[in-house]
Design an enzyme around this catalytic site. Sequence first.
Site, PDB file in Angstrom:
ATOM      1  CE  LYS A  19     151.256 121.611   1.763  1.00 45.23           C
ATOM      2  NZ  LYS A  19     150.106 122.499   1.543  1.00 45.23           N
ATOM      3  CD  GLU A  56     145.235 125.519  -5.521  1.00 44.40           C
ATOM      4  OE1 GLU A  56     146.231 126.243  -5.376  1.00 44.40           O
ATOM      5  OE2 GLU A  56     145.216 124.324  -5.181  1.00 44.40           O
TER       6      GLU A  56
END
Length: 258
Positions: free
Chosen positions: A15, A64
């Site tokens: 990723k 977050e």
Amino acid sequence: MQSALAAIRDTSLEKLVLTRQIRVRGERPFDAQRLHSALAWLVPDCQVLQIRMGGRIFTAATPERLVALDRGSLRVDAIAGTTARAANTELDVELAQALRRSPKQQHEHQLVVQSIRERLAPLTTSLDIPTQPGLLPLSNVQHLWTPITGRTAHGQDLLSLAAALHPTPATSGYPVAAAQHWLKRHDPFERGWYTGVAGWMTPDQGGELWVLLRCALLEGDCAELYAGAGITADSNPEDEWRETEDKLSGMLAALKYA
């Protein structure tokens, strides 16, 4: 994006988080207090943070939490996997169901959970990690979300936990060290405060820290906005571009009131 896909195909990378930067101008200098109020109204489920640097102001409306620590009890948000919201309730539910069913989105999310588990294991006596992610619906996007809780081992404080966790694969990629190395060579601009960390600490070295996402750097009538997308082997360029558009839309809407 093609170079990121090639790196994922040809190396151990699974990723990479690519970032967009856009610049917008207002009809007058942006007002940071009005922007803060607009974000608090438009994205009430996000933490709104502002940092002043000379004549510039960095504003983030982030969903977050990197880590929170209270008397040995920790909380961490694993957030990765994103889709849009829809005004039509039926379509909104369909988008959420597609997000949950997507192998690409699930894989991207589990890389973040896996990394957090690996990094926290040596620093904790217990960790509670749900086996399946839940859904975090915000005003403009919805995310796959795994809330992680646990107890710290003796001697761990907020900053030691933050140093172990940051950056997570949600902001860099996986494996993290290899992703950071690739991004240092290929990122088209300096991220600055974007994907950094801010928050507060208590005298006993607890507190709460948030990842600086969904950001704008204000200077007079100019605003630089940042948003990222996680790229994996199954990424579609159009979908990833649309994801950054969705993420940018919250700050762009708030700037109209600033």
